[in-house]
Design a protein around this motif. Structure first.
Motif, PDB file in Angstrom:
ATOM      1  N   SER A 193      -5.725   7.003  12.008  1.00  0.00           N
ATOM      2  CA  SER A 193      -5.801   7.979  10.918  1.00  0.00           C
ATOM      3  C   SER A 193      -4.547   7.937  10.049  1.00  0.00           C
ATOM      4  CB  SER A 193      -6.046   9.379  11.465  1.00  0.00           C
ATOM      5  OG  SER A 193      -4.983   9.784  12.287  1.00  0.00           O
ATOM      6  N   ILE A 194      -3.380   7.794  10.666  1.00  0.00           N
ATOM      7  CA  ILE A 194      -2.139   7.677   9.893  1.00  0.00           C
ATOM      8  C   ILE A 194      -2.176   6.435   9.023  1.00  0.00           C
ATOM      9  CG2 ILE A 194       0.345   7.217  10.099  1.00  0.00           C
ATOM     10  CD1 ILE A 194       0.333   9.109  12.524  1.00  0.00           C
ATOM     11  N   PHE A 195      -2.650   5.321   9.602  1.00  0.00           N
ATOM     12  CA  PHE A 195      -2.747   4.089   8.834  1.00  0.00           C
ATOM     13  C   PHE A 195      -3.687   4.240   7.645  1.00  0.00           C
ATOM     14  CE2 PHE A 195      -5.199   0.215   8.039  1.00  0.00           C
ATOM     15  CZ  PHE A 195      -4.198  -0.579   7.513  1.00  0.00           C
ATOM     16  N   LEU A 196      -4.855   4.823   7.861  1.00  0.00           N
ATOM     17  CA  LEU A 196      -5.834   4.939   6.785  1.00  0.00           C
ATOM     18  C   LEU A 196      -5.352   5.846   5.659  1.00  0.00           C
ATOM     19  CD1 LEU A 196      -9.134   5.097   8.839  1.00  0.00           C
ATOM     20  CD2 LEU A 196      -8.263   3.201   7.466  1.00  0.00           C
ATOM     21  N   VAL A 197      -4.741   6.963   6.010  1.00  0.00           N
ATOM     22  CA  VAL A 197      -4.224   7.876   4.979  1.00  0.00           C
ATOM     23  C   VAL A 197      -3.061   7.229   4.227  1.00  0.00           C
ATOM     24  CG1 VAL A 197      -3.042  10.075   4.626  1.00  0.00           C
ATOM     25  CG2 VAL A 197      -5.017   9.951   6.149  1.00  0.00           C
ATOM     26  N   ALA A 198      -2.138   6.616   4.961  1.00  0.00           N
ATOM     27  CA  ALA A 198      -0.982   5.992   4.309  1.00  0.00           C
ATOM     28  C   ALA A 198      -1.409   4.792   3.461  1.00  0.00           C
ATOM     29  CB  ALA A 198       0.039   5.563   5.349  1.00  0.00           C
ATOM     30  N   THR A 251       8.261   4.093   1.009  1.00  0.00           N
ATOM     31  CA  THR A 251       8.108   5.053   2.104  1.00  0.00           C
ATOM     32  C   THR A 251       6.677   5.073   2.612  1.00  0.00           C
ATOM     33  OG1 THR A 251       9.876   6.418   1.183  1.00  0.00           O
ATOM     34  CG2 THR A 251       8.387   7.463   2.760  1.00  0.00           C
ATOM     35  N   ALA A 252       5.717   5.050   1.701  1.00  0.00           N
ATOM     36  CA  ALA A 252       4.314   5.031   2.112  1.00  0.00           C
ATOM     37  C   ALA A 252       3.979   3.753   2.859  1.00  0.00           C
ATOM     38  CB  ALA A 252       3.416   5.197   0.899  1.00  0.00           C
ATOM     39  N   LEU A 253       4.569   2.628   2.469  1.00  0.00           N
ATOM     40  CA  LEU A 253       4.313   1.375   3.165  1.00  0.00           C
ATOM     41  C   LEU A 253       4.920   1.370   4.562  1.00  0.00           C
ATOM     42  CD1 LEU A 253       4.731  -1.166   0.251  1.00  0.00           C
ATOM     43  CD2 LEU A 253       2.625  -0.533   1.439  1.00  0.00           C
ATOM     44  N   SER A 261      -0.737   4.511  -0.422  1.00  0.00           N
ATOM     45  CA  SER A 261      -0.012   3.335  -0.903  1.00  0.00           C
ATOM     46  C   SER A 261      -0.760   2.644  -2.032  1.00  0.00           C
ATOM     47  CB  SER A 261       0.215   2.341   0.233  1.00  0.00           C
ATOM     48  OG  SER A 261       1.046   2.876   1.213  1.00  0.00           O
ATOM     49  N   LEU A 262      -2.067   2.511  -1.883  1.00  0.00           N
ATOM     50  CA  LEU A 262      -2.860   1.895  -2.954  1.00  0.00           C
ATOM     51  C   LEU A 262      -2.791   2.717  -4.237  1.00  0.00           C
ATOM     52  CD1 LEU A 262      -6.008   0.689  -1.025  1.00  0.00           C
ATOM     53  CD2 LEU A 262      -4.268  -0.722  -2.131  1.00  0.00           C
ATOM     54  N   TYR A 263      -2.941   4.023  -4.103  1.00  0.00           N
ATOM     55  CA  TYR A 263      -2.881   4.891  -5.286  1.00  0.00           C
ATOM     56  C   TYR A 263      -1.512   4.807  -5.951  1.00  0.00           C
ATOM     57  CZ  TYR A 263      -2.721   9.082  -8.130  1.00  0.00           C
ATOM     58  OH  TYR A 263      -2.563   9.951  -9.175  1.00  0.00           O
ATOM     59  N   TRP A 264      -0.446   4.934  -5.146  1.00  0.00           N
ATOM     60  CA  TRP A 264       0.886   4.882  -5.712  1.00  0.00           C
ATOM     61  C   TRP A 264       1.221   3.500  -6.245  1.00  0.00           C
ATOM     62  CZ3 TRP A 264       3.960   8.176  -1.619  1.00  0.00           C
ATOM     63  CH2 TRP A 264       3.713   9.517  -1.871  1.00  0.00           C
ATOM     64  N   GLY A 265       0.651   2.454  -5.668  1.00  0.00           N
ATOM     65  CA  GLY A 265       0.854   1.109  -6.188  1.00  0.00           C
ATOM     66  C   GLY A 265       0.253   0.951  -7.573  1.00  0.00           C
ATOM     67  N   PHE A 266      -0.967   1.493  -7.776  1.00  0.00           N
ATOM     68  CA  PHE A 266      -1.566   1.448  -9.102  1.00  0.00           C
ATOM     69  C   PHE A 266      -0.774   2.293 -10.089  1.00  0.00           C
ATOM     70  CE2 PHE A 266      -5.652   0.449  -6.785  1.00  0.00           C
ATOM     71  CZ  PHE A 266      -5.675  -0.884  -7.197  1.00  0.00           C
ATOM     72  N   CYS A 267      -0.306   3.456  -9.659  1.00  0.00           N
ATOM     73  CA  CYS A 267       0.508   4.298 -10.545  1.00  0.00           C
ATOM     74  C   CYS A 267       1.824   3.623 -10.897  1.00  0.00           C
ATOM     75  CB  CYS A 267       0.786   5.656  -9.884  1.00  0.00           C
ATOM     76  SG  CYS A 267      -0.652   6.712  -9.742  1.00  0.00           S
TER      77      CYS A 267
END
Length: 58
Positions: free
Chosen positions: A37-42, A18-20, A46-52
């Protein structure tokens, strides 16, 4: 306070996909300030959730 990520791989993959999708939508409208701004936040989420997601066990 609820955790910012889930504890199983199925829900984790749903959150990440969903984040991607939101990130791709922001990338489509990158020429507009709100698209950036939407791209940068998402992308950050996405990076954080990818590491998690990578740290979850099967």
């Amino acid at each position: 306070m609820a955790p910012f990520y889930v504890k199983n791989r199925r829900e984790g993959s749903r959150l990440l996909s969903t984040a991607l999708v939101v990130c791709a939508a922001g990338l489509v409208r990158f020429d507009h300030p709100s698209g950036r701004s939407i791209f940068l936040v998402a992308a950050a989420v996405s990076l954080y959730w990818g590491f998690c997601y990578g740290r979850l066990e099967r």
